[in-house]
Write a protein that holds these residues in place. Structure first.
Motif, PDB file in Angstrom:
ATOM      1  N   ALA A   1       0.820  -1.215   0.000  1.00 19.46           N
ATOM      2  CA  ALA A   1       0.000   0.000   0.000  1.00 19.46           C
ATOM      3  C   ALA A   1       0.852   1.262   0.000  1.00 19.46           C
ATOM      4  O   ALA A   1       0.372   2.353  -0.337  1.00 19.46           O
ATOM      5  CB  ALA A   1      -0.926   0.013   1.218  1.00 19.46           C
ATOM      6  N   GLY A   2       2.132   1.122   0.347  1.00 15.30           N
ATOM      7  CA  GLY A   2       3.027   2.270   0.382  1.00 15.30           C
ATOM      8  C   GLY A   2       3.655   2.528  -0.964  1.00 15.30           C
ATOM      9  O   GLY A   2       3.255   1.945  -1.983  1.00 15.30           O
ATOM     10  N   PRO A   3       4.658   3.412  -0.994  1.00 11.76           N
ATOM     11  CA  PRO A   3       5.341   3.706  -2.260  1.00 11.76           C
ATOM     12  C   PRO A   3       6.080   2.475  -2.760  1.00 11.76           C
ATOM     13  O   PRO A   3       6.495   1.628  -1.977  1.00 11.76           O
ATOM     14  CB  PRO A   3       6.327   4.822  -1.877  1.00 11.76           C
ATOM     15  CG  PRO A   3       6.546   4.642  -0.405  1.00 11.76           C
ATOM     16  CD  PRO A   3       5.234   4.138   0.139  1.00 11.76           C
ATOM     17  N   SER A   4       6.216   2.389  -4.073  1.00  7.16           N
ATOM     18  CA  SER A   4       6.874   1.225  -4.673  1.00  7.16           C
ATOM     19  C   SER A   4       8.297   1.094  -4.153  1.00  7.16           C
ATOM     20  O   SER A   4       9.069   2.036  -4.182  1.00  7.16           O
ATOM     21  CB  SER A   4       6.888   1.365  -6.193  1.00  7.16           C
ATOM     22  OG  SER A   4       7.569   0.286  -6.779  1.00  7.16           O
ATOM     23  N   ASN A   5       8.627  -0.076  -3.625  1.00  5.44           N
ATOM     24  CA  ASN A   5       9.982  -0.320  -3.160  1.00  5.44           C
ATOM     25  C   ASN A   5      10.266  -1.809  -3.174  1.00  5.44           C
ATOM     26  O   ASN A   5       9.361  -2.641  -3.217  1.00  5.44           O
ATOM     27  CB  ASN A   5      10.199   0.263  -1.755  1.00  5.44           C
ATOM     28  CG  ASN A   5       9.265  -0.365  -0.727  1.00  5.44           C
ATOM     29  OD1 ASN A   5       9.453  -1.508  -0.332  1.00  5.44           O
ATOM     30  ND2 ASN A   5       8.247   0.372  -0.290  1.00  5.44           N
ATOM     31  N   ILE A   6      11.539  -2.137  -3.123  1.00 12.01           N
ATOM     32  CA  ILE A   6      11.959  -3.534  -3.246  1.00 12.01           C
ATOM     33  C   ILE A   6      11.538  -4.367  -2.042  1.00 12.01           C
ATOM     34  O   ILE A   6      11.388  -5.583  -2.141  1.00 12.01           O
ATOM     35  CB  ILE A   6      13.480  -3.596  -3.448  1.00 12.01           C
ATOM     36  CG1 ILE A   6      13.892  -4.992  -3.929  1.00 12.01           C
ATOM     37  CG2 ILE A   6      14.218  -3.218  -2.165  1.00 12.01           C
ATOM     38  CD1 ILE A   6      15.333  -5.075  -4.357  1.00 12.01           C
TER      39      ILE A   6
ATOM     40  N   LEU B   1       1.744  -9.112  -7.310  1.00 10.76           N
ATOM     41  CA  LEU B   1       3.039  -8.559  -7.715  1.00 10.76           C
ATOM     42  C   LEU B   1       2.982  -8.037  -9.146  1.00 10.76           C
ATOM     43  O   LEU B   1       2.464  -8.703 -10.033  1.00 10.76           O
ATOM     44  CB  LEU B   1       4.122  -9.636  -7.627  1.00 10.76           C
ATOM     45  CG  LEU B   1       4.724  -9.910  -6.251  1.00 10.76           C
ATOM     46  CD1 LEU B   1       5.561 -11.179  -6.305  1.00 10.76           C
ATOM     47  CD2 LEU B   1       5.581  -8.742  -5.788  1.00 10.76           C
ATOM     48  N   LYS B   2       3.537  -6.854  -9.355  1.00 18.10           N
ATOM     49  CA  LYS B   2       3.629  -6.274 -10.701  1.00 18.10           C
ATOM     50  C   LYS B   2       5.073  -5.814 -10.901  1.00 18.10           C
ATOM     51  O   LYS B   2       5.462  -4.716 -10.496  1.00 18.10           O
ATOM     52  CB  LYS B   2       2.668  -5.088 -10.858  1.00 18.10           C
ATOM     53  CG  LYS B   2       1.209  -5.456 -10.628  1.00 18.10           C
ATOM     54  CD  LYS B   2       0.715  -6.480 -11.637  1.00 18.10           C
ATOM     55  CE  LYS B   2      -0.742  -6.855 -11.381  1.00 18.10           C
ATOM     56  NZ  LYS B   2      -1.185  -7.950 -12.264  1.00 18.10           N
ATOM     57  N   LEU B   3       5.857  -6.688 -11.508  1.00 21.69           N
ATOM     58  CA  LEU B   3       7.269  -6.387 -11.703  1.00 21.69           C
ATOM     59  C   LEU B   3       7.554  -6.047 -13.162  1.00 21.69           C
ATOM     60  O   LEU B   3       6.672  -6.107 -14.013  1.00 21.69           O
ATOM     61  CB  LEU B   3       8.117  -7.589 -11.263  1.00 21.69           C
ATOM     62  CG  LEU B   3       7.892  -8.056  -9.820  1.00 21.69           C
ATOM     63  CD1 LEU B   3       8.778  -9.247  -9.510  1.00 21.69           C
ATOM     64  CD2 LEU B   3       8.164  -6.931  -8.832  1.00 21.69           C
ATOM     65  N   ASP B   4       8.796  -5.704 -13.438  1.00 26.16           N
ATOM     66  CA  ASP B   4       9.185  -5.307 -14.789  1.00 26.16           C
ATOM     67  C   ASP B   4       9.884  -6.447 -15.522  1.00 26.16           C
ATOM     68  O   ASP B   4      10.634  -7.219 -14.932  1.00 26.16           O
ATOM     69  CB  ASP B   4      10.131  -4.097 -14.749  1.00 26.16           C
ATOM     70  CG  ASP B   4       9.455  -2.859 -14.187  1.00 26.16           C
ATOM     71  OD1 ASP B   4       8.253  -2.704 -14.445  1.00 26.16           O
ATOM     72  OD2 ASP B   4      10.133  -2.067 -13.512  1.00 26.16           O
ATOM     73  N   GLY B   5       9.646  -6.527 -16.820  1.00 29.22           N
ATOM     74  CA  GLY B   5      10.399  -7.396 -17.707  1.00 29.22           C
ATOM     75  C   GLY B   5      10.495  -8.837 -17.292  1.00 29.22           C
ATOM     76  O   GLY B   5       9.502  -9.494 -16.977  1.00 29.22           O
ATOM     77  N   GLU B   6      11.737  -9.344 -17.276  1.00 28.22           N
ATOM     78  CA  GLU B   6      11.967 -10.768 -17.029  1.00 28.22           C
ATOM     79  C   GLU B   6      11.559 -11.175 -15.620  1.00 28.22           C
ATOM     80  O   GLU B   6      11.214 -12.338 -15.380  1.00 28.22           O
ATOM     81  CB  GLU B   6      13.432 -11.108 -17.254  1.00 28.22           C
ATOM     82  CG  GLU B   6      14.396 -10.363 -16.357  1.00 28.22           C
ATOM     83  CD  GLU B   6      15.850 -10.694 -16.661  1.00 28.22           C
ATOM     84  OE1 GLU B   6      16.282 -11.803 -16.321  1.00 28.22           O
ATOM     85  OE2 GLU B   6      16.523  -9.836 -17.253  1.00 28.22           O
TER      86      GLU B   6
END
Length: 212
Positions: A83-88, A117-122
């Motif tokens: 719910a917070g800002p996007s972070n690892i 989860l909504k991650l990038d690329g591979e």
């Protein structure tokens, strides 16, 4: 001091006063903007640092919940992170939670965790593979096939083949395994397992190797 010099100084001071009257407001405005920018940057750094610190706290809560087999508490911490800002922190905690949920036999909960989860690329591709494996394991191979339809790497092709095999479609599964072998390095450690799956689906490793 000569009168001419006094007049020159008076004239110069008048010119300075006149220039300040005309440009003083813009100079003052520029100084105010600069001070505001510095203050804004410091505020942003403080806020950003506070948010990261809070994210680290929630991440630790998630890990403690996972290690203590208190998965409901861990899930709450993960939701707070998401719910917070996007972070690892949110991504790492979610992946570890999903694994713990699978180990605990909670496949449906693991699916929900991974799907959030909504991650990038591979990286998203790897998550999709995990989801597809869980879908197959829970008797939903058709959903796995739909999910992997856009992926053409060897791992996704192999899982696609597994889903088809689970549906009893050996010929189609064999075709996917053959495609997977063509895109897989000869020295890859998972190659032997893939070859075994191909043979079980009615294929032959030698024939596949000749087409490479």
């Amino acid at each position: 001091m000569a009168i001419d010099d006094l007049l020159d100084e008076h004239e110069q001071s008048e010119r300075v006063r006149s220039w300040l009257r005309k440009n003083g407001a813009s100079i003052l405005g520029g100084v105010i903007v600069a001070i505001g920018a510095i203050a804004g940057w410091q505020w942003w750094q403080g806020q950003h640092g506070n948010k990261l610190a809070q994210a680290n706290v929630e991440y630790e809560k998630a890990l403690q919940g996972i290690e203590g087999n208190k998965l409901d508490e861990a899930a709450k911490a993960v939701k707070t992170l998401e719910a917070g800002p996007s972070n690892i922190y949110a991504d790492l905690a979610a992946l570890q939670l999903a694994k713990a949920q699978v180990d605990a036999g909670k496949a449906d909960e693991a699916l929900a965790t991974l799907r959030a989860l909504k991650l990038d690329g591979e990286f998203q591709g790897v998550v999709d593979q995990r989801i597809a494996r869980l879908l197959i394991a829970t008797g939903k191979p058709d959903e796995a096939i739909t999910l992997l339809g856009k992926h053409n790497d060897s791992a996704s092709l192999e899982i696609h083949g597994d889903a088809l095999a689970a549906q009893g479609k050996r010929d189609e599964a064999r075709a996917q395994y053959e495609k997977a072998l063509k895109t897989l390095d000869v020295a890859a450690p998972q190659r032997r397992l893939l070859e075994t799956k191909l043979i079980d689906a009615g294929g032959t490793v030698a024939a596949t190797a000749e087409t490479m």
